[in-house]
Design a protein around this motif. Sequence first.
Motif, PDB file in Angstrom:
ATOM      1  N   ARG A 168     -37.654 -39.617 -18.351  1.00  0.00           N
ATOM      2  CA  ARG A 168     -38.475 -38.628 -19.059  1.00  0.00           C
ATOM      3  C   ARG A 168     -37.636 -37.443 -19.506  1.00  0.00           C
ATOM      4  NH1 ARG A 168     -41.807 -38.054 -15.389  1.00  0.00           N
ATOM      5  NH2 ARG A 168     -40.939 -36.181 -14.401  1.00  0.00           N
ATOM      6  N   ASP A 169     -36.769 -36.969 -18.630  1.00  0.00           N
ATOM      7  CA  ASP A 169     -35.903 -35.846 -19.004  1.00  0.00           C
ATOM      8  C   ASP A 169     -34.941 -36.234 -20.120  1.00  0.00           C
ATOM      9  OD1 ASP A 169     -37.165 -34.379 -17.072  1.00  0.00           O
ATOM     10  OD2 ASP A 169     -35.586 -34.655 -15.552  1.00  0.00           O
ATOM     11  N   LEU A 170     -34.437 -37.486 -20.056  1.00  0.00           N
ATOM     12  CA  LEU A 170     -33.522 -37.947 -21.092  1.00  0.00           C
ATOM     13  C   LEU A 170     -34.221 -38.013 -22.454  1.00  0.00           C
ATOM     14  CD1 LEU A 170     -30.765 -39.124 -21.903  1.00  0.00           C
ATOM     15  CD2 LEU A 170     -31.620 -41.382 -21.242  1.00  0.00           C
TER      16      LEU A 170
ATOM     17  N   HIS B 223     -34.678 -34.617 -23.880  1.00  0.00           N
ATOM     18  CA  HIS B 223     -33.400 -34.095 -24.367  1.00  0.00           C
ATOM     19  C   HIS B 223     -33.012 -34.741 -25.697  1.00  0.00           C
ATOM     20  CE1 HIS B 223     -29.578 -32.059 -23.939  1.00  0.00           C
ATOM     21  NE2 HIS B 223     -28.941 -33.209 -24.178  1.00  0.00           N
ATOM     22  N   ILE B 224     -33.239 -36.074 -25.809  1.00  0.00           N
ATOM     23  CA  ILE B 224     -32.869 -36.780 -27.051  1.00  0.00           C
ATOM     24  C   ILE B 224     -33.754 -36.344 -28.211  1.00  0.00           C
ATOM     25  CG2 ILE B 224     -32.890 -39.056 -28.152  1.00  0.00           C
ATOM     26  CD1 ILE B 224     -31.908 -40.238 -25.548  1.00  0.00           C
ATOM     27  N   LEU B 225     -35.049 -36.168 -27.961  1.00  0.00           N
ATOM     28  CA  LEU B 225     -35.967 -35.766 -29.029  1.00  0.00           C
ATOM     29  C   LEU B 225     -35.566 -34.435 -29.648  1.00  0.00           C
ATOM     30  CD1 LEU B 225     -39.451 -36.822 -27.585  1.00  0.00           C
ATOM     31  CD2 LEU B 225     -38.178 -37.871 -29.459  1.00  0.00           C
TER      32      LEU B 225
ATOM     33  N   PHE C 190     -32.662 -33.704 -30.495  1.00  0.00           N
ATOM     34  CA  PHE C 190     -31.653 -34.017 -31.524  1.00  0.00           C
ATOM     35  C   PHE C 190     -32.063 -35.241 -32.354  1.00  0.00           C
ATOM     36  CE2 PHE C 190     -29.612 -32.181 -27.790  1.00  0.00           C
ATOM     37  CZ  PHE C 190     -28.919 -31.114 -28.339  1.00  0.00           C
ATOM     38  N   SER C 191     -33.366 -35.575 -32.387  1.00  0.00           N
ATOM     39  CA  SER C 191     -33.822 -36.799 -33.056  1.00  0.00           C
ATOM     40  C   SER C 191     -33.476 -36.812 -34.545  1.00  0.00           C
ATOM     41  CB  SER C 191     -35.331 -36.967 -32.864  1.00  0.00           C
ATOM     42  OG  SER C 191     -36.022 -35.854 -33.421  1.00  0.00           O
ATOM     43  N   ALA C 192     -33.613 -35.681 -35.214  1.00  0.00           N
ATOM     44  CA  ALA C 192     -33.334 -35.642 -36.649  1.00  0.00           C
ATOM     45  C   ALA C 192     -31.876 -36.004 -36.921  1.00  0.00           C
ATOM     46  CB  ALA C 192     -33.662 -34.255 -37.201  1.00  0.00           C
ATOM     47  N   HIS C 193     -30.957 -35.458 -36.114  1.00  0.00           N
ATOM     48  CA  HIS C 193     -29.523 -35.748 -36.305  1.00  0.00           C
ATOM     49  C   HIS C 193     -29.217 -37.205 -35.958  1.00  0.00           C
ATOM     50  CE1 HIS C 193     -28.761 -31.478 -36.879  1.00  0.00           C
ATOM     51  NE2 HIS C 193     -29.472 -31.239 -35.772  1.00  0.00           N
ATOM     52  N   LEU C 194     -29.842 -37.726 -34.896  1.00  0.00           N
ATOM     53  CA  LEU C 194     -29.586 -39.110 -34.500  1.00  0.00           C
ATOM     54  C   LEU C 194     -30.100 -40.091 -35.549  1.00  0.00           C
ATOM     55  CD1 LEU C 194     -30.468 -38.884 -30.696  1.00  0.00           C
ATOM     56  CD2 LEU C 194     -28.198 -39.148 -31.712  1.00  0.00           C
ATOM     57  N   LEU C 195     -31.297 -39.843 -36.086  1.00  0.00           N
ATOM     58  CA  LEU C 195     -31.836 -40.725 -37.135  1.00  0.00           C
ATOM     59  C   LEU C 195     -30.970 -40.671 -38.383  1.00  0.00           C
ATOM     60  CD1 LEU C 195     -35.674 -40.039 -36.756  1.00  0.00           C
ATOM     61  CD2 LEU C 195     -34.436 -42.130 -36.155  1.00  0.00           C
ATOM     62  N   LYS C 196     -30.487 -39.502 -38.718  1.00  0.00           N
ATOM     63  CA  LYS C 196     -29.609 -39.381 -39.884  1.00  0.00           C
ATOM     64  C   LYS C 196     -28.326 -40.181 -39.672  1.00  0.00           C
ATOM     65  CE  LYS C 196     -27.564 -35.900 -42.931  1.00  0.00           C
ATOM     66  NZ  LYS C 196     -27.391 -34.433 -43.173  1.00  0.00           N
ATOM     67  N   ALA C 197     -27.773 -40.117 -38.466  1.00  0.00           N
ATOM     68  CA  ALA C 197     -26.556 -40.881 -38.170  1.00  0.00           C
ATOM     69  C   ALA C 197     -26.824 -42.380 -38.198  1.00  0.00           C
ATOM     70  CB  ALA C 197     -26.011 -40.464 -36.801  1.00  0.00           C
ATOM     71  N   ALA C 198     -27.995 -42.813 -37.646  1.00  0.00           N
ATOM     72  CA  ALA C 198     -28.329 -44.243 -37.650  1.00  0.00           C
ATOM     73  C   ALA C 198     -28.511 -44.760 -39.073  1.00  0.00           C
ATOM     74  CB  ALA C 198     -29.594 -44.476 -36.831  1.00  0.00           C
ATOM     75  N   ASN C 199     -29.201 -43.989 -39.905  1.00  0.00           N
ATOM     76  CA  ASN C 199     -29.384 -44.402 -41.302  1.00  0.00           C
ATOM     77  C   ASN C 199     -28.057 -44.453 -42.043  1.00  0.00           C
ATOM     78  OD1 ASN C 199     -32.173 -44.632 -41.039  1.00  0.00           O
ATOM     79  ND2 ASN C 199     -32.521 -42.487 -41.563  1.00  0.00           N
ATOM     80  N   PHE C 200     -27.190 -43.496 -41.770  1.00  0.00           N
ATOM     81  CA  PHE C 200     -25.873 -43.508 -42.407  1.00  0.00           C
ATOM     82  C   PHE C 200     -25.069 -44.733 -41.973  1.00  0.00           C
ATOM     83  CE2 PHE C 200     -21.342 -42.519 -42.180  1.00  0.00           C
ATOM     84  CZ  PHE C 200     -21.080 -42.222 -43.512  1.00  0.00           C
ATOM     85  N   ALA C 201     -25.133 -45.080 -40.686  1.00  0.00           N
ATOM     86  CA  ALA C 201     -24.404 -46.248 -40.185  1.00  0.00           C
ATOM     87  C   ALA C 201     -24.939 -47.532 -40.805  1.00  0.00           C
ATOM     88  CB  ALA C 201     -24.501 -46.312 -38.660  1.00  0.00           C
TER      89      ALA C 201
END
Length: 385
Positions: free
Chosen positions: A63-65, A68-70, A72-83
């Motif tokens: 739950r804490d993880l 914490h991830i949410l 930075f969700s916008a940055h992570l989704l942007k990186a996944a889409n770029f990949a």
Amino acid sequence: MCIFEEKLDEMALERLEDFEYAFSDTDGEMTSFFYHTAKTRELDDLLGDIHHKILDMERAIIRDLIIHILTFSAHLLKAANFAAELDCFLSLALVARQNNYVRPTLTEETLLDIQNGRHVLQEMTVDTFIPNDTKIFFDGRINIITGPNYSGKSIYVKQVALIVFLSHIGSFVPAESATVGLTDRIFCAMGSKLMTLEQSTFMIDLHQVGMMLRQATSKSLCLLDEFGKGTLNEDGVGLLGGAINHFVAWDEPPKVLVCTHLTELLSENFLPKCEQIKFYTMSVLGSEDSSADVEDLVFLYRLVPGHTLLSYGLHCALLAGLPKEVIRRAALMQEVIGNNQPVDRLCNENISAQDQQYKKAVDKMLAFDSLDGDLKAFFEDIFPS
């Protein structure tokens, strides 16, 4: 503490003062009885239910993880889409480099000019692939392709559609050069084999052609492969001829590729004489006589101007491995029907001799006297050793 098979009676419990019955458990035919003792109570107070505490701790960590991830969700989704996008570009580039693709030229003009185009998948499955040109400009936008079965007509029209599609998604294409006009839609009536649809193949083709005729524009690409073959020949010719005439009537028709064996369309009465219609065929090396030896034909898989009235179906049957006696019989029937002669009933000598044996056996059985006849002699006569 666990005791198997038998529960302690009251007298035993009095002797074992520390034992306190807790619960029982049955596993198959074995019953286990569990008791608290002073030592187990001490361990329970010290450690408790470790398993559930571990699960609770795992849930808290996850739950804490997530929290914490949410963040930075916008940055992570942007990186996944770029990949993912980078992976697609690298895949397209790798295939283009390995198979000698070229960069197409997209233009706003409604034309299609492909030099030595190839099919992206078919060329990987054969030893030698024969490329073909495609030139559709302001006139000759309706191309009718005739030719034998197995000569490459369907592969050709599919390769044109694939080159147009790849050009629009930013990929290099399998050709020496390609200039592709911007295309808004690619319509296909290619004989769908979807078993989940509760419709016949002919009905599916009709729906696809209907959508094509209603929604196509001058910037569309329309493919019709053997449209009209799923019904009576007269109906099929009429429907295909009507669809082509519908396109001809447009001021600026779409780019249309038609593959067909309905050679009645070549008659002057079915299609109008106009610059928008051009005829092509797949070249064949061999005699123009339909009764020629089917083993003497060679398919060249090369698109050339013109048309043909022959399908060379017997040659295709030979390539498919049909028995030669079937092909000889088919050739005989083709010849006599072409000469308006009656077809003689097939009479195989071996079959006839066997039928005669059966007939004699039946006659002997009918003539046998079941009351006074010698049954042993009867069967020895029918089935001699």
